[in-house]
Write an enzyme that holds these catalytic residues in place. Structure first.
Site, PDB file in Angstrom:
ATOM      1  N   GLY A 155      26.254  33.605  31.799  1.00 46.61           N
ATOM      2  CA  GLY A 155      24.959  34.207  32.115  1.00 46.61           C
ATOM      3  C   GLY A 155      23.931  33.206  32.625  1.00 46.61           C
TER       4      GLY A 155
ATOM      5  N   ARG B 294      34.006  24.021  23.352  1.00 44.84           N
ATOM      6  CA  ARG B 294      32.560  23.856  23.157  1.00 44.84           C
ATOM      7  C   ARG B 294      32.237  22.771  22.130  1.00 44.84           C
ATOM      8  NH1 ARG B 294      30.568  30.154  24.008  1.00 44.84           N
ATOM      9  NH2 ARG B 294      30.315  29.859  26.236  1.00 44.84           N
TER      10      ARG B 294
ATOM     11  N   LYS C 201      31.139  43.977  42.354  1.00 42.67           N
ATOM     12  CA  LYS C 201      30.035  44.816  42.827  1.00 42.67           C
ATOM     13  C   LYS C 201      28.874  44.059  43.450  1.00 42.67           C
ATOM     14  CE  LYS C 201      30.715  48.566  39.559  1.00 42.67           C
ATOM     15  NZ  LYS C 201      30.119  49.251  38.419  1.00 42.67           N
TER      16      LYS C 201
ATOM     17  N   GLY D 200      32.480  33.823  34.575  1.00 40.27           N
ATOM     18  CA  GLY D 200      33.587  34.087  33.658  1.00 40.27           C
ATOM     19  C   GLY D 200      34.911  34.298  34.365  1.00 40.27           C
TER      20      GLY D 200
HETATM   21  P1  ADP Z   1      32.479  36.465  37.589  1.00 43.21           P
HETATM   22  O1  ADP Z   1      32.812  36.897  36.176  1.00 43.21           O
HETATM   23  O2  ADP Z   1      33.147  35.166  37.939  1.00 43.21           O
HETATM   24  O3  ADP Z   1      30.988  36.426  37.850  1.00 43.21           O
HETATM   25  P2  ADP Z   1      32.843  39.131  38.621  1.00 43.21           P
HETATM   26  O4  ADP Z   1      32.838  39.681  37.228  1.00 43.21           O
HETATM   27  O5  ADP Z   1      31.680  39.433  39.482  1.00 43.21           O
HETATM   28  O6  ADP Z   1      33.115  37.558  38.598  1.00 43.21           O
HETATM   29  O7  ADP Z   1      34.105  39.717  39.419  1.00 43.21           O
HETATM   30  C1  ADP Z   1      35.410  39.664  38.960  1.00 43.21           C
HETATM   31  C2  ADP Z   1      36.142  40.953  39.163  1.00 43.21           C
HETATM   32  O8  ADP Z   1      36.102  41.407  40.507  1.00 43.21           O
HETATM   33  C3  ADP Z   1      37.609  40.786  38.826  1.00 43.21           C
HETATM   34  O9  ADP Z   1      37.924  41.580  37.710  1.00 43.21           O
HETATM   35  C4  ADP Z   1      38.339  41.277  40.080  1.00 43.21           C
HETATM   36  O10 ADP Z   1      39.504  42.053  39.803  1.00 43.21           O
HETATM   37  C5  ADP Z   1      37.286  42.134  40.750  1.00 43.21           C
HETATM   38  N1  ADP Z   1      37.582  42.291  42.188  1.00 43.21           N
HETATM   39  C6  ADP Z   1      37.701  41.341  43.121  1.00 43.21           C
HETATM   40  N2  ADP Z   1      38.043  41.881  44.308  1.00 43.21           N
HETATM   41  C7  ADP Z   1      38.142  43.205  44.131  1.00 43.21           C
HETATM   42  C8  ADP Z   1      38.487  44.309  44.993  1.00 43.21           C
HETATM   43  N3  ADP Z   1      38.777  44.118  46.272  1.00 43.21           N
HETATM   44  N4  ADP Z   1      38.507  45.557  44.449  1.00 43.21           N
HETATM   45  C9  ADP Z   1      38.211  45.721  43.136  1.00 43.21           C
HETATM   46  N5  ADP Z   1      37.884  44.736  42.281  1.00 43.21           N
HETATM   47  C10 ADP Z   1      37.848  43.491  42.771  1.00 43.21           C
END
Ligand code: ADP
Ligand code: MG
Length: 395
Positions: free
Chosen positions: A376, A36, A197, A353
């Site tokens: 965010g 950063r 999710k 992230g």
């Molecule tokens: P970002 O931080 O890039 O926005 P998210 O926080 O939404 O991404 O998602 C990342 C998480 O989703 C990871 O920890 C990963 O393990 C989980 N994930 C991906 N596929 C699955 C799955 N099939 N079942 C459970 N968790 C999953």
């Protein structure tokens, strides 16, 4: 329209208040990752070459409106000075006569870092009085902290209404690339959304189906969509109470945006590194199995979709990438996107992230056209929300 004021339009020989993101990871007073700080250098140098005085404003951690000595920005001044190759002064408050005196004493092109803006309760409240006191220290305002632009705080938003306001170089890079990916993209544009999710990315999905030509859904959230279509998903992570929502999204996408759901999956009985896994079709998932990654057919399909797109925007891993072998889907898709981007066939933009961690894990992050590290702010932008810190820079 992606119109905002840029540094080139700013006057020379003035005192510029520059909002930066110096919320760096620190351990025992030492910076453990200076990304950063490096990101702020182009803006500082651009203003130096305009012979401006540069007054850096930043927050650090969450002192909640009180002076918390452990959350001082003082330890940042020296490392920044080393990276910049010129002195960086420090003032123990972001307002007050002490700050003013130190700024007056700077030579043209001189740089000073002011203490944590969040030591004042007015910062997070966007208090006009605090914004006025900060604004009194300079003649122009430059915002280079895209990652803080989703918050309307005194130093990210309030102040921009008092002084002539410009986007810094990092902010400009971010806005130009994000506009190229979603605002005004070269079509066809493909979205890839994964992650755990549906519930955390509902606004994002709804915004994307109105803007993209195709949207591939992977990761845990795809399980909810598969479940909503009647697929037996065994013990997979899914939000069964979101099935109706998933069906509504599929309905709303009809005729606008083609949804690509997994065609096959990688399943295992346990969620742990190197767990015994198998690849199977959607009708072969056993009750004691969990979907942890997309399968080979899905990846082939996704690669084809990338080849036929001009732009890809990606947020969210396609599987549990933290645990091999469930990283494979994400890694192979990332490699394809990177290769196409490298050869100039695709504009590939990603953020989030875990997404950034996954692309680094795949070793291809540097071949992407752009990777947002804004967390965010990036997600809110993908949700189609106006970011107050950006809106204040619009012409
Ligand atoms: P970002 O931080 O890039 O926005 P998210 O926080 O939404 O991404 O998602 C990342 C998480 O989703 C990871 O920890 C990963 O393990 C989980 N994930 C991906 N596929 C699955 C799955 N099939 N079942 C459970 N968790 C999953
Ligand atoms: Mg995450």
């Amino acid at each position: 329209m992606n119109t905002f004021r840029r540094i080139e339009q700013a006057p020379d020989n003035v005192t510029a208040l520059v909002r930066v993101d110096f919320n760096v990871p620190m351990q025992d007073g030492k910076i453990t990752d200076d990304t950063r700080l490096r990101a702020a250098l182009p803006t500082i140098k651009a203003l130096q070459s305009k012979r401006c005085k540069i007054v850096l404003l930043a927050h650090f951690d969450r002192p909640k409106g009180k002076v918390v000595p452990e959350m001082s920005l003082m330890p940042v001044a020296d490392p920044l000075s080393k990276l910049l190759g010129s002195p960086v002064a420090f003032a123990g408050d972001c307002v007050s006569d002490a700050a003013k005196g130190a700024i007056d004493a700077l030579p043209a092109g001189g740089v000073i870092l002011l203490e944590n803006t969040r030591f004042h309760a007015g910062e997070e409240k966007n208090d006009p009085e605090l914004a006025k006191q900060m604004a009194a220290l300079g003649q122009i305002y430059v915002n280079d902290a895209f990652s803080a632009a989703h918050r309307a705080h005194a130093s990210t938003e309030g102040i921009a209404h008092i002084l002539p306001a410009y986007a810094g170089k990092q902010m400009e890079r971010e806005l130009d690339h994000l506009d190229a990916a979603l605002g005004n993209p070269k079509r066809p544009v493909l979205g890839i959304v994964g992650g755990a999710k549906v519930s955390t990315k509902l606004d994002l999905l709804q915004n994307l189906i109105g803007k993209l030509d195709k949207l591939a859904i992977g990761g845990g959230m795809a399980n909810t969509f598969l479940y909503a279509q009647g697929v037996e998903i065994g013990g997979s992570l899914a939000e069964k109470d979101m099935a109706d929502t998933a069906r509504q999204i599929m309905e709303a996408a009809k005729g606008k945006c083609e949804l690509l759901l997994p065609l096959d999956v990688v399943v295992a009985k346990e969620v742990k590194p190197h767990a015994e896994a198998r690849m199977c079709g959607l009708d072969e998932i056993q009750p004691d199995e969990k979907i942890l990654d997309v399968g080979e057919r899905t990846i082939r399909y996704l690669r084809e979709a990338m080849k036929h797109s001009h732009t890809v925007i990606w947020n969210g891993p396609l599987g549990v990438f933290e645990m091999p072998p469930f990283d494979q889907g994400t890694v192979l898709a990332a490699q394809e996107a990177a290769e196409l981007a490298k050869s100039g066939k695709l504009i590939a933009v990603a953020g989030g992230g875990d997404t950034v961690a996954a692309l680094n894990h795949a070793g291809v992050a540097s071949d992407f056209s752009f990777i947002s590290t804004a967390g965010g702010a990036f997600l809110e932008w993908m949700e189609g929300k106006a970011l107050p810190g950006v809106e204040a820079l619009r012409t």
